[in-house]
Design an enzyme around this catalytic site. Structure first.
Site, short mmCIF file in Angstrom:
data_model
loop_
_atom_site.label_atom_id
_atom_site.label_comp_id
_atom_site.label_asym_id
_atom_site.label_seq_id
_atom_site.Cartn_x
_atom_site.Cartn_y
_atom_site.Cartn_z
N ARG A 1 16.12 -2.19 -15.26
CA ARG A 1 17.47 -1.70 -14.95
C ARG A 1 18.52 -2.69 -15.44
O ARG A 1 18.33 -3.90 -15.35
CB ARG A 1 17.64 -1.54 -13.42
CG ARG A 1 17.10 -0.23 -12.89
CD ARG A 1 17.18 -0.20 -11.36
NE ARG A 1 15.86 -0.30 -10.78
CZ ARG A 1 15.61 -0.63 -9.51
NH1 ARG A 1 16.60 -0.92 -8.68
NH2 ARG A 1 14.38 -0.68 -9.07
N HIS A 42 17.40 -3.00 -0.42
CA HIS A 42 16.50 -4.11 -0.07
C HIS A 42 16.86 -4.71 1.29
O HIS A 42 16.53 -5.87 1.56
CB HIS A 42 16.58 -5.26 -1.10
CG HIS A 42 15.95 -4.95 -2.42
ND1 HIS A 42 16.44 -5.49 -3.59
CD2 HIS A 42 14.90 -4.19 -2.78
CE1 HIS A 42 15.71 -5.08 -4.62
NE2 HIS A 42 14.75 -4.28 -4.14
N GLU A 64 8.19 -6.42 3.76
CA GLU A 64 9.02 -5.28 4.15
C GLU A 64 8.27 -4.35 5.09
O GLU A 64 8.86 -3.77 6.00
CB GLU A 64 9.47 -4.52 2.89
CG GLU A 64 10.39 -5.37 2.01
CD GLU A 64 10.82 -4.67 0.73
OE1 GLU A 64 10.23 -4.99 -0.33
OE2 GLU A 64 11.73 -3.83 0.79
N ARG A 121 9.92 4.30 5.66
CA ARG A 121 10.93 3.68 4.83
C ARG A 121 11.81 4.78 4.23
O ARG A 121 11.31 5.71 3.59
CB ARG A 121 10.29 2.90 3.70
CG ARG A 121 11.34 2.23 2.84
CD ARG A 121 10.80 1.84 1.49
NE ARG A 121 11.84 1.14 0.76
CZ ARG A 121 11.88 1.08 -0.57
NH1 ARG A 121 10.95 1.67 -1.29
NH2 ARG A 121 12.86 0.44 -1.17
N ASN A 136 5.65 4.80 3.14
CA ASN A 136 6.69 4.74 2.10
C ASN A 136 6.36 5.85 1.11
O ASN A 136 5.51 5.69 0.24
CB ASN A 136 6.65 3.36 1.45
CG ASN A 136 7.74 3.19 0.40
OD1 ASN A 136 8.39 4.16 0.01
ND2 ASN A 136 7.92 1.97 -0.05
#
Ligand SMILES: Nc1ncnc2c1ncn2[C@@H]1O[C@H](COP(=O)(O)OP(=O)(O)O)[C@@H](O)[C@H]1O
Ligand SMILES: Nc1ncnc2c1ncn2[C@@H]1O[C@H](COP(=O)(O)OP(=O)(O)O)[C@@H](O)[C@H]1O
Lengths: 399, 399
Positions: A239, A178, A382, A89, A7
């Protein structure tokens, strides 16, 4: 068979090496502050040994060199040929990628094409891929996209009410993110329920620093709260999530903020942090317990917005088999889960306070026996999901 | 007792004169294109006589002079002293106004203070008030705010997840609009249900050129889809409603649009018009019937988003006594009502196809006898509600 999951961010590279025979993690680590003075690497091994070193690391090339040196030094990868593949990813796959893709120059071109939609993420993801190919050319490499799982949304759910040409010519639409996590917990949930995934309806809540919720019908994502970017939807650590689109004009006209300043404000100074100054949920709970009213407000808003999305997705799904909590907050925050499930008997949601307090990892049912909807807490993974999907991608016939 | 209701826009003045003894409309009219070459006035009288004239009208002063001349010429107001009061529609009341207000210089100052929040509306509303006071100084004048009904929202519903100071110092929060209409139909619905409004839970859908939905608990608005401005929420005729807040940055960075251009795009070129080129719902249905796929998409999106808000507000309310459709679309579009109520049995919503096709004005129940939630179609009357509230305001003791 070993699979490395990478990632690559703009200043960090995270990785996990899996032994796919038992899905165990041989090593998981991160190289951080690449290009800065005080770069560092840290990793932990299967025996839980943890290491953290200050290092010198000028760029992604050096980061990947270091990574492979570490794998060799720790004896988790003695020969590079042991590596069946590298799973990358990739945040944004645009409309092109509905599935993981075996990487070639054309795939890389498609990833580059959607950079305007994900200017913060895709360039770094691509850098990681390019470097991995340079250093590990013979190893097959697979791109796994955060957006792919949501490519099954119907048009009336993914389109914004904006001029048609913005979609046709520029791809302005809801993509959702996601996806790897929503997909992983959906599979786990169906398994727990003893139902085939293609017959299972779910609402999955991924609540971490970023947060999103997905409506899953017969195993397919049919709506999700994040949009063209990961800024839309639920309130997050820093956010803003959903806001009135006219607030931008107020900020620019009345407060004279530039678009760059507004972008930073909405991404980094908003969410929980904007309301109460903190973005770590544990810290917010501590503040709230000492009577901090802004922490109380941040928690109330956070839970309230989740409830509204759950209601909306019930309207979309009609029937819901299970509600799934995952992510750092979803897995660990019993208070929040209770808050979200409070007064939701209309939907057939009733949790057991006792079970909610300490759900058993990696998957536990916290609902009351008579709850119409099963409420699950599932630890997401993940990295493992990327490894699984990369492997499946390899096993498929490729032209 | 006669009450004049005035709605002053930047280039138009709408008015209705009520005889409050039987709530009948003596005259209703509009003066349009004020300040342009081809201004016009049109009005209709109680006997349904309609008149339309080209006129010369340079400014709001002349518009109001003309208006009072028309009232006299039509013999609906023979003596200005017959007028008990003038009720002014004011779009934005900020946090100051929770109720209608008898206008004095301080009230006018407060209306001026929130101009930054409603730069398109409040200046024109204020101009109408100033002119009416200049010409009708002795007549009491009352301001009735679109936002006032929503001042009962709890903080976790009205706050955005933005930096605290934007709320504290600048009033950036959800205000909500169409309050006069939501309040009016709520009263009518409670009356129909035979319940006191303070014990009634409702979801009210105002679907006109603008569109908003409100969650009403025990007679009070506790959430609503429009926000700091009327741009947020449902998809509208030409307004986008909810979008990813990062789309602005894409439009400015990639398409090089200025904030002014983006503001015009989101307000005037989006919504139904953005998707299929049309903003009139009747025209969209005609297009869709001839197989136009973008009209099909606009209708599907429009209905889908309403369904999601209904689900969300069920989660917020827990119990809903009635779902209310109002506004030009809500009152007239049987297809849309059917679409919205389809597959909502989970919520106890079941409409009667036959009744839905031709609801009786001004209030009809279109649900099946066994529907858990009563579904009502109610003709809204914002002008009458303003007149009623202005009268109530006058009757209250003032210091
Ligand atoms: N016991 C806990 N109670 C509440 N929140 C927790 C707990 N443990 C972790 N969290 C929260 O989880 C969030 C991080 O989630 P995580 O999924 O790790 O983030 P990311 O999205 O970066 O992967 C933080 O806000 C953290 O406070
Ligand atoms: N019979 C009808 N079927 C569908 N839509 C209708 C019908 N009659 C009016 N409308 C729609 O109502 C909308 C205007 O609503 P209205 O409440 O008058 O607007 P405003 O918000 O300007 O007051 C238009 O989109 C119009 O097409």
């Amino acid at each position: 068979m070993k699979i490395l999951v990478l990632n690559a961010g703009s200043s960090s590279v995270k990785y996990s090496l899996f032994d796919m025979s038992d899905r165990s993690v041989l090593i998981a680590g991160i190289i951080e502050r690449i290009g800065e003075d005080a770069a560092s690497q840290s990793y932990s091994l299967a025996n839980n040994d943890r290491t953290r070193d200050e290092i010198s690391c000028r760029n992604h090339q050096q980061a990947l060199q270091l990574l492979f040196e570490t794998l060799a030094a720790c004896r988790v990868l003695n020969d590079r040929r042991e590596l069946a593949c590298i799973g990358h990813r990739v945040v944004h796959g645009g409309e092109h990628f509905r599935e993981p893709a075996l990487i070639d120059t054309q795939v890389m071109r498609h990833i580059a094409e959607v950079i305007p939609l994900a200017p913060l993420h895709n360039p770094a993801n691509l850098l990681g891929i390019e470097e991995a190919i340079r250093q590990m050319g013979e190893t097959p490499q697979v791109a796994v996209f955060d957006t792919a799982f949501h490519q099954t949304l119907p048009d009336y759910a993914y389109r914004y009410a904006l001029p048609e040409r913005l979609y046709e010519e520029h791809g302005v639409r809801r993509y959702g993110f996601h996806g790897t996590s929503h997909r992983y917990v959906a599979e786990q949930a169906a398994q727990y329920l003893g139902k085939p995934l293609p017959e299972t309806n779910l609402i999955t809540l991924h609540l971490g620093n970023g947060a999103s919720v997905t409506a899953i019908q017969n195993g397919r994502s049919i709506d999700t709260s994040m949009g063209m970017t990961p800024l839309e939807g639920l309130m997050m650590g820093s956010r803003c999530g959903d806001i009135d689109p006219a607030i931008h004009f107020y900020l620019s006209r009345t407060l004279n903020l530039s678009n760059e300043a507004i972008e930073a404000l909405l991404n980094k100074e908003s969410g929980c942090k904007g309301i109460c100054g903190e973005n770590d949920m544990r810290a917010i709970h501590r503040m709230s317990e000492t009577g901090d009213d802004l922490a109380r407000l941040a928690l109330a808003m956070y839970a309230y917005r989740i409830k509204k999305y759950i209601g909306a997705y019930f309207a979309v799904l009609g029937r819901v088999d299970a509600l799934v909590f995952t992510g750092g907050i979803g897995e660990n925050d019993a208070w929040l889960r209770e808050q979200v499930c409070l007064d939701m008997t209309l939907f057939g949601i009733a949790i057991d306070q006792e079970k909610n307090r300490k759900p058993v990892r990696p998957c536990d049912n916290i609902s009351q026996p008579n709850s119409g909807v099963t409420v699950l807490v599932i630890a997401t993974d993940e990295e493992l999901e990327i490894a699984i999907q990369a492997m499946q991608c390899l096993e498929q016939p490729h032209p």
